[in-house]
Design an enzyme around this catalytic site. Structure first.
Site, PDB file in Angstrom:
ATOM      1  N   SER A 106      -7.767 -88.157  24.245  1.00 20.19           N
ATOM      2  CA  SER A 106      -7.577 -88.978  22.865  1.00 20.19           C
ATOM      3  C   SER A 106      -6.635 -88.793  22.371  1.00 20.19           C
ATOM      4  CB  SER A 106      -8.668 -89.363  21.469  1.00 20.19           C
ATOM      5  OG  SER A 106      -9.286 -89.955  22.019  1.00 20.19           O
ATOM      6  N   TYR A 204     -14.629 -95.166  14.518  1.00 21.62           N
ATOM      7  CA  TYR A 204     -13.662 -94.824  15.633  1.00 21.62           C
ATOM      8  C   TYR A 204     -13.991 -95.443  16.904  1.00 21.62           C
ATOM      9  CZ  TYR A 204     -11.086 -91.087  18.813  1.00 21.62           C
ATOM     10  OH  TYR A 204     -10.145 -90.709  19.649  1.00 21.62           O
ATOM     11  N   SER A 205     -12.704 -96.310  17.018  1.00 24.45           N
ATOM     12  CA  SER A 205     -13.184 -97.301  18.278  1.00 24.45           C
ATOM     13  C   SER A 205     -12.001 -96.693  19.611  1.00 24.45           C
ATOM     14  CB  SER A 205     -13.713 -98.498  18.118  1.00 24.45           C
ATOM     15  OG  SER A 205     -13.206 -99.095  18.868  1.00 24.45           O
ATOM     16  N   GLY A 350      -9.167 -84.555  22.017  1.00 29.93           N
ATOM     17  CA  GLY A 350      -9.130 -85.426  22.952  1.00 29.93           C
ATOM     18  C   GLY A 350     -10.351 -84.991  24.249  1.00 29.93           C
TER      19      GLY A 350
END
Length: 396
Positions: A106, A204-205, A350
């Protein structure tokens, strides 16, 4: 990507950087994998001076059973240092490459957000315009309407869009070699109802960043990978960072192997090679700890965005309790976290099958990226210790 399927149990003194495993993905941890190995307690190689970073990496390998841990750190003196511990390959016992490549997960979101904000600075995108303006008739579903979701809400996770990775199934078994188109990821999310009305809460998406990637492609008329490469990677000369191409399942440069445990205590499975298309604009990039430090330092130093857009990026919203880790606030593709020594660390982090990374830079030039080669970990405490080490490295 973000895994909120398990919250690490913290058994040590409280830290401002302890996570609820909130900066990677959910569904990748669904499958139980049966083969793998563990790291011999003697298999530790640390390169660097005898400081908190080296000691922390040794703890990650010895106590938390990560096969390898890598770090790049820039201290108060401005000097950059690299560290390694563990082994790159549990089967062969090979040495860990210094500043080796890992899947950055991420952290990709920050790259994507930078490109969107560059387009804002060029007058091609408006942060508070509806997504509908750029992607007409695309974002529709139960309680979902692209005419009511703004570009800003995508980047700060306040859109209410469901997270497609909650419904992606097994991405660590046979499905890991399947190519998935971005539109298919979006369709997966839109088949489910909105989490909340846009702008009324935070969640969070990864779907938000798939849409941001589609927006970039629509506005520029060019592939997302090309835009990220031209506008970010080449611009600040990140020589070991790249966006994998279609069908590219391997890591191109020197790298440690990545491993996966279905749950703490389970054997580790080598999962280094897989098709990362399901992560796309939300988590596909491959990089190194040193390159990630250079990226976040260049970003916060004003080398990638105009002052107005950097200020917007750094304008954060509160993350609800349990959404990430204590004290975390989310901006436009970046996270701010209070440090135990005062001030804020900026970064993202991430989790993606095989690798976990945590990043932090400060306004006065300190920087650290920690990478470990298992996600999820064999030891439940592992992710919390990674976050503790980020804090320790910045505060030493």
């Amino acid at each position: 990507m973000t895994d909120r399927s398990r919250r690490p149990r913290c058994v040590r003194a409280p830290s401002s950087l302890r996570p609820k495993r909130g900066v990677a993905m959910v569904a990748v941890m669904a499958a139980a994998l049966a083969v793998g190995g563990t790291l011999p307690a003697s298999a530790v190689q640390a390169r660097g001076s005898g400081d908190a970073v080296r000691q922390g990496l040794e703890r990650l390998v010895h106590e938390d059973e990560y096969p390898a841990a890598l770090a790049a750190a820039v201290g108060r003196d401005g000097h950059a240092r690299n560290y390694t511990a563990g082994v790159a390959d549990l089967r062969t016992g090979a040495k860990v490459p210094v500043d080796g490549q890992v899947r950055a997960g991420s952290n990709t979101k920050t790259f994507t957000a930078v490109v969107v904000l560059q387009l804002v600075g060029e007058g091609k995108v408006a942060l508070d315009a509806p997504v509908e303006k750029y992607l007409p008739n695309l974002v529709r579903g139960e309680g979902i309407d692209g005419r009511r979701i703004t570009v800003r809400q995508l980047l700060q996770h306040t859109s209410g869009l469901p997270n497609y990775t909650d419904y992606a199934g097994d991405l660590t078994g046979t499905g890991r070699h399947t190519y998935v188109q971005p539109r298919a990821l979006l369709d997966m999310a839109l088949a489910h109802k909105a989490l909340f009305a846009p702008g009324t809460s935070w969640s969070y998406s990864n779907t938000n960043y798939v849409l941001a990637g589609l927006l970039i492609e629509k506005v520029t008329g060019r592939p997302l990978a090309e835009e990220i490469t031209h506008r970010v990677i080449d611009r600040i000369r990140l020589r070991r960072t790249y966006f994998p191409g279609v069908g590219d399942e391997r890591i191109r440069g020197a790298h440690p192997q990545g491993y996966f445990a279905a749950k703490p205590g389970e054997p580790l499975e080598n999962i280094t090679e897989f098709d990362p298309s399901w992560a796309w604009a939300a988590g596909q990039i491959i990089s190194t700890p040193g390159d990630l430090n250079r990226f976040f330092s260049a970003l916060l130093g004003g080398r990638l965005l105009k002052p107005a857009q950097l200020a917007q990026m750094r304008t954060t919203v509160e993350v609800p309790e349990g959404g990430m880790w204590p004290g975390a606030r989310y901006g436009l593709g970046v996270v701010s976290t209070p440090m135990s020594c005062g001030g804020l660390a900026w970064g993202h982090g991430g989790d993606i099958p095989g690798y976990q990374t945590r990043t932090g830079v400060t306004d006065d030039g300190r920087a650290v990226t920690i990478a470990v080669t298992a996600d999820g970990p064999r030891v439940e405490q592992g992710p919390a210790d990674v976050l503790d080490l980020v804090d320790a490295a910045l505060c030493r």
